[in-house]
Design an enzyme around this catalytic site. Sequence first.
Site, PDB file in Angstrom:
ATOM      1  N   GLU A 209     -55.107  31.634  38.119  1.00  0.00           N
ATOM      2  CA  GLU A 209     -53.946  32.288  37.522  1.00  0.00           C
ATOM      3  C   GLU A 209     -53.806  33.686  38.114  1.00  0.00           C
ATOM      4  O   GLU A 209     -54.575  34.586  37.769  1.00  0.00           O
ATOM      5  CB  GLU A 209     -54.127  32.385  36.009  1.00  0.00           C
ATOM      6  CG  GLU A 209     -54.378  31.057  35.331  1.00  0.00           C
ATOM      7  CD  GLU A 209     -55.095  31.225  33.985  1.00  0.00           C
ATOM      8  OE1 GLU A 209     -54.588  31.940  33.111  1.00  0.00           O
ATOM      9  OE2 GLU A 209     -56.193  30.655  33.830  1.00  0.00           O
TER      10      GLU A 209
ATOM     11  N   HIS B 107     -49.812  28.766  34.760  1.00  0.00           N
ATOM     12  CA  HIS B 107     -51.087  28.251  34.256  1.00  0.00           C
ATOM     13  C   HIS B 107     -51.323  26.795  34.688  1.00  0.00           C
ATOM     14  O   HIS B 107     -51.770  25.974  33.889  1.00  0.00           O
ATOM     15  CB  HIS B 107     -51.129  28.389  32.737  1.00  0.00           C
ATOM     16  CG  HIS B 107     -52.509  28.582  32.166  1.00  0.00           C
ATOM     17  ND1 HIS B 107     -53.575  27.799  32.533  1.00  0.00           N
ATOM     18  CD2 HIS B 107     -52.980  29.467  31.267  1.00  0.00           C
ATOM     19  CE1 HIS B 107     -54.647  28.199  31.867  1.00  0.00           C
ATOM     20  NE2 HIS B 107     -54.318  29.217  31.093  1.00  0.00           N
TER      21      HIS B 107
ATOM     22  N   HIS C 239     -51.845  35.209  25.995  1.00  0.00           N
ATOM     23  CA  HIS C 239     -50.779  34.461  26.670  1.00  0.00           C
ATOM     24  C   HIS C 239     -49.400  34.606  26.008  1.00  0.00           C
ATOM     25  O   HIS C 239     -48.682  33.614  25.805  1.00  0.00           O
ATOM     26  CB  HIS C 239     -51.156  32.983  26.758  1.00  0.00           C
ATOM     27  CG  HIS C 239     -52.302  32.703  27.683  1.00  0.00           C
ATOM     28  ND1 HIS C 239     -52.622  33.505  28.758  1.00  0.00           N
ATOM     29  CD2 HIS C 239     -53.233  31.691  27.694  1.00  0.00           C
ATOM     30  CE1 HIS C 239     -53.661  33.000  29.393  1.00  0.00           C
ATOM     31  NE2 HIS C 239     -54.065  31.913  28.771  1.00  0.00           N
TER      32      HIS C 239
END
Length: 399
Positions: free
Chosen positions: A363, A226, A156
């Site tokens: 996502e 997210h 991420h």
Amino acid sequence: MSLKIMVYIIKSLQSGPAAVSLSVTLECSSARGRPSCCEQAHAKMAVEEDIFGTFFDEETKTDVLVKRFTLKNSNNVSVQIITYGATITTINIPDKNGTLADVNLGFDDMNGYLLSTNPYFGAVVGRVANRIKGARFSIKGQQYNVAANRGENHLHGGIKGFDKKIWAANVEGSKVTFSYLSKDGEEGYPGDLLVNVTYSLSEDNELVLEMKATCTKPTPVNLTNHAYFNLAGHNEGAKEIYEHELMLNADSYTPAVDAIPTGEIVPVKGTPFDLQTPKLLKKAIPETPENGYDNNFCVIQKNTENGLNLVGRALHPKSGRVMEVFTNQPGVQLYTANFVPEDDSLPGKGGCFYKKHGAFCLETQNYPNAVNQANFPNSVLLPGQAYIHTALYKFSVQK
Ligand code: GLA
């Protein structure tokens, strides 16, 4: 006062002191009892701005102001987004009786968002969402090392990804655009990357995210949002998540070892990953190898007019709330909040505690580790090109 002038005034207010809270709706009400055009405009133009909070940034040793923007439509649907992480903090949608609930997990204040255990609630994640194996990749023979923040892998966007940055914000009509310039070398990535994320909310209850980026050197890019959803309400927990029926428009997935894809693209047929017809999560989750989904699915690609494909549909029968997701991206990570703690250690909005399986995420993304996997869709953006990622969440009710 004409609408044009109104917009001008609002724009100049926005560049003024951040403490100004404004609403186009209020301005329009001064229009001498001539409702028709203005009423239309209300629905389209209601973007309010206020202050969500402040925090002390250890890096720059300054107090940072976090602004919040509220998008509303005439169906009582509202969405709030803050400049920290371009994060969605609230999504209020009605059930089949018109009763509103906030279906988006999050925190009441900045202390929550700054928790080291904040699992990216509602944030825009990048420069590369999901994992990069070994936290390294090569482009044109040059190797780059990015931050290894999940074991030896990159997750991420690294230690301080886009979810932990303050974004600039600009309102235009009914839309708000968040911008962030990621500098050459940030978290190890090559080149500057200029990112714009525009949020809008339609009268058809569609929350649309347009994520765009351009770069100065070839670089991998894979943005996502997210958001964690629970269509019964953000605080209703696993009990209600298990009552959701979920359909995914994906006929294959990318099997992974320790969350890194092996490179295979495998049909879902006959596996616990076959969600092509709606499945009750109460039945589906226990059938998965790791008691929950955290997998990349390959979205069925069709040549649609607007370039978007259906990703999936979630229904919470008791409330009747439905969410459909569409995107132009090849993949989607279905994550059922498996790593959210089982105890009372993650306090959420309104004094609740968020727990394992208390939400699901869809996502939209390129496949994980695409930059190291030649058979996955290209993830390297070149100077002169534009990365364009649309994610559309459509809310409705089924009676
Ligand atoms: C994604 C990842 C998960 C986890 C969550 C956030 O869904 O795939 O493994 O990192 O984000 O905690």
